[in-house]
Design a protein around this motif. Structure first.
Motif, PDB file in Angstrom:
ATOM      1  N   ALA A  37      26.640  11.869 -61.269  1.00 33.10           N
ATOM      2  CA  ALA A  37      26.125  12.376 -59.994  1.00 33.10           C
ATOM      3  C   ALA A  37      24.639  12.711 -60.094  1.00 33.10           C
ATOM      4  O   ALA A  37      23.884  12.538 -59.127  1.00 33.10           O
ATOM      5  CB  ALA A  37      26.925  13.597 -59.569  1.00 33.10           C
ATOM      6  N   LEU A  38      24.188  13.188 -61.241  1.00 34.56           N
ATOM      7  CA  LEU A  38      22.776  13.522 -61.433  1.00 34.56           C
ATOM      8  C   LEU A  38      21.894  12.280 -61.549  1.00 34.56           C
ATOM      9  O   LEU A  38      20.707  12.321 -61.236  1.00 34.56           O
ATOM     10  CB  LEU A  38      22.607  14.388 -62.683  1.00 34.56           C
ATOM     11  N   LEU A  39      22.471  11.178 -61.983  1.00 40.48           N
ATOM     12  CA  LEU A  39      21.704   9.946 -62.150  1.00 40.48           C
ATOM     13  C   LEU A  39      21.725   9.053 -60.916  1.00 40.48           C
ATOM     14  O   LEU A  39      20.767   8.318 -60.673  1.00 40.48           O
ATOM     15  CB  LEU A  39      22.245   9.141 -63.340  1.00 40.48           C
ATOM     16  N   SER A  40      22.791   9.089 -60.154  1.00 37.21           N
ATOM     17  CA  SER A  40      22.965   8.144 -59.058  1.00 37.21           C
ATOM     18  C   SER A  40      21.853   8.294 -58.016  1.00 37.21           C
ATOM     19  O   SER A  40      21.502   9.398 -57.608  1.00 37.21           O
ATOM     20  CB  SER A  40      24.325   8.352 -58.404  1.00 37.21           C
ATOM     21  N   GLY A  41      21.291   7.177 -57.616  1.00 38.91           N
ATOM     22  CA  GLY A  41      20.198   7.163 -56.661  1.00 38.91           C
ATOM     23  C   GLY A  41      18.832   7.310 -57.287  1.00 38.91           C
ATOM     24  O   GLY A  41      17.821   7.380 -56.580  1.00 38.91           O
ATOM     25  N   THR A  42      18.768   7.342 -58.626  1.00 35.47           N
ATOM     26  CA  THR A  42      17.515   7.514 -59.354  1.00 35.47           C
ATOM     27  C   THR A  42      17.047   6.174 -59.927  1.00 35.47           C
ATOM     28  O   THR A  42      17.863   5.309 -60.251  1.00 35.47           O
ATOM     29  CB  THR A  42      17.702   8.528 -60.503  1.00 35.47           C
ATOM     30  N   VAL A  43      15.737   6.026 -60.068  1.00 33.91           N
ATOM     31  CA  VAL A  43      15.179   4.810 -60.649  1.00 33.91           C
ATOM     32  C   VAL A  43      15.279   4.872 -62.171  1.00 33.91           C
ATOM     33  O   VAL A  43      14.933   5.886 -62.785  1.00 33.91           O
ATOM     34  CB  VAL A  43      13.701   4.626 -60.235  1.00 33.91           C
ATOM     35  N   LEU A  44      15.769   3.785 -62.762  1.00 35.96           N
ATOM     36  CA  LEU A  44      15.781   3.654 -64.223  1.00 35.96           C
ATOM     37  C   LEU A  44      14.405   3.153 -64.659  1.00 35.96           C
ATOM     38  O   LEU A  44      14.027   2.017 -64.359  1.00 35.96           O
ATOM     39  CB  LEU A  44      16.873   2.685 -64.670  1.00 35.96           C
ATOM     40  N   ASP A  45      13.651   4.007 -65.337  1.00 34.18           N
ATOM     41  CA  ASP A  45      12.286   3.656 -65.737  1.00 34.18           C
ATOM     42  C   ASP A  45      12.259   2.692 -66.919  1.00 34.18           C
ATOM     43  O   ASP A  45      11.538   1.706 -66.918  1.00 34.18           O
ATOM     44  CB  ASP A  45      11.500   4.916 -66.115  1.00 34.18           C
ATOM     45  N   ASP A  46      13.051   3.009 -67.954  1.00 40.36           N
ATOM     46  CA  ASP A  46      12.967   2.217 -69.180  1.00 40.36           C
ATOM     47  C   ASP A  46      14.194   2.470 -70.040  1.00 40.36           C
ATOM     48  O   ASP A  46      14.971   3.405 -69.777  1.00 40.36           O
ATOM     49  CB  ASP A  46      11.696   2.574 -69.959  1.00 40.36           C
ATOM     50  N   HIS A  57      16.046   5.967 -69.800  1.00 40.72           N
ATOM     51  CA  HIS A  57      15.148   7.003 -69.308  1.00 40.72           C
ATOM     52  C   HIS A  57      14.978   6.855 -67.797  1.00 40.72           C
ATOM     53  O   HIS A  57      14.578   5.789 -67.312  1.00 40.72           O
ATOM     54  CB  HIS A  57      13.791   6.904 -70.000  1.00 40.72           C
ATOM     55  N   TYR A  58      15.254   7.932 -67.062  1.00 44.85           N
ATOM     56  CA  TYR A  58      15.241   7.904 -65.602  1.00 44.85           C
ATOM     57  C   TYR A  58      14.030   8.635 -65.027  1.00 44.85           C
ATOM     58  O   TYR A  58      13.445   9.510 -65.680  1.00 44.85           O
ATOM     59  CB  TYR A  58      16.536   8.501 -65.060  1.00 44.85           C
ATOM     60  N   ALA A  59      13.679   8.273 -63.801  1.00 45.10           N
ATOM     61  CA  ALA A  59      12.483   8.807 -63.155  1.00 45.10           C
ATOM     62  C   ALA A  59      12.569  10.309 -62.898  1.00 45.10           C
ATOM     63  O   ALA A  59      11.540  10.961 -62.701  1.00 45.10           O
ATOM     64  CB  ALA A  59      12.230   8.063 -61.844  1.00 45.10           C
ATOM     65  N   ASN A  60      13.769  10.873 -62.887  1.00 39.13           N
ATOM     66  CA  ASN A  60      13.909  12.318 -62.675  1.00 39.13           C
ATOM     67  C   ASN A  60      13.729  13.117 -63.963  1.00 39.13           C
ATOM     68  O   ASN A  60      13.956  14.329 -63.984  1.00 39.13           O
ATOM     69  CB  ASN A  60      15.257  12.651 -62.027  1.00 39.13           C
ATOM     70  N   GLY A  61      13.328  12.440 -65.060  1.00 42.92           N
ATOM     71  CA  GLY A  61      13.062  13.129 -66.316  1.00 42.92           C
ATOM     72  C   GLY A  61      14.262  13.291 -67.223  1.00 42.92           C
ATOM     73  O   GLY A  61      14.148  13.846 -68.317  1.00 42.92           O
ATOM     74  N   VAL A  62      15.413  12.794 -66.803  1.00 43.10           N
ATOM     75  CA  VAL A  62      16.642  12.891 -67.591  1.00 43.10           C
ATOM     76  C   VAL A  62      16.879  11.565 -68.298  1.00 43.10           C
ATOM     77  O   VAL A  62      16.531  10.500 -67.790  1.00 43.10           O
ATOM     78  CB  VAL A  62      17.835  13.251 -66.691  1.00 43.10           C
TER      79      VAL A  62
END
Length: 269
Positions: A37-46, A57-62
């Motif tokens: 739930a914390l990851l869904s809708g977030t951009v995967l940076d790398d 690594h996700y754009a929300n810092g997680v």
């Protein structure tokens, strides 16, 4: 358990599929529901591989941390994800691709300090450009522990498993029970270089091949190896068979709960 080259291949694969995309994440099994739930809708940076550990690594810092262990495996595909079947810990999808994760030892979210702590507790990864082999030799060079055990210790060298360790020691002409403190700095440099070369080749091909061209089946007129791990090797899982170099039967013994393989002629104790 997958060795480090497999994790680096997965990191590259997932980067190609999802980097820069906003992803939907869920956990059909339910065991990772809060993290999903914390990851869904977030951009995967790398993505990143360190030894046998995979990081998204996700754009929300997680960051998502996955360790496959003995039973974990990924599957992926194009288009819409299929209906979930069985115990899917994590499912990730974009408008182009999907992937599923089943049976990992670890599937968790880490904040930046926790990612740094993970990297800090791991040894040097021969596949990483930022790897420093000197701290590894600082521990190996003063230890009475057998080299095979030291090289399998992920806090010393990250990503090496039994196949790479067994085969690199054969190629170095070094018995796996040789105490670490008997390995010279020059010997360590050569061993480190060879480990990196073998692992990089495996990243490219997806299988572990360790024999020189002159010892390939077509060069020696012998049948190719048949084993679920694939690849042409010198001693790994070849107990009792003749050494490709000298013909001496390959030996097998146990060390710290793992099987060792070596040639008593090419790797004298």
């Amino acid at each position: 358990m997958p060795e480090g080259h497999t994790i680096h291949r997965l990191a590259a694969r997932h980067r190609a599929l999802f980097a820069g995309d906003k992803v939907l994440v869920d956990s059909p099994q339910g065991r990772f529901a809060e993290g999903a739930a914390l990851l869904s809708g977030t951009v995967l940076d790398d993505t990143e591989a360190y030894g046998k550990h995979l990081l998204h690594h996700y754009a929300n810092g997680v960051s998502l941390h996955v360790h496959l262990g003995l039973y974990g495996r990924f599957a992926d595909g194009d288009g819409e994800p299929p209906a979930p079947v069985g115990q899917i810990r994590l499912r990730l999808s974009s408008d182009r691709h999907w992937l599923e994760l089943r049976g990992p030892t670890a599937c968790e979210l880490l904040n930046p300090p926790e990612v740094d702590a993970l990297r800090h507790r791991l040894g040097a990864d021969p596949l990483r450009a930022d790897a420093d082999p000197d701290p590894a030799y600082a521990r190996i060079g003063r230890s009475p522990t057998p080299l095979a055990a030291l090289l399998l210790d992920q806090t010393i060298v990250a990503g090496t498993g039994l196949i790479f360790v067994t085969e690199a020691l054969f190629r170095a002409g070094t018995h796996p029970r040789t105490p670490g403190r008997q390995l010279s700095r020059t010997g360590w440099a050569a061993l480190w270089t060879d480990l990196g070369a073998l692992m990089r080749t495996a990243v490219g091909t997806g299988r572990i091949d360790t024999v020189h061209d002159r010892h390939l089946p077509e060069a020696m007129g012998r049948p190719p190896r048949v084993d679920r791990h694939g690849g042409e090797v010198y001693v790994y899982r070849r107990a009792g068979q003749p050494c490709h170099v000298c013909g001496t039967p390959v030996r097998q013994a146990e060390l710290v709960g793992r099987n060792l393989y070596w040639c008593p002629t090419c790797q004298p104790g």
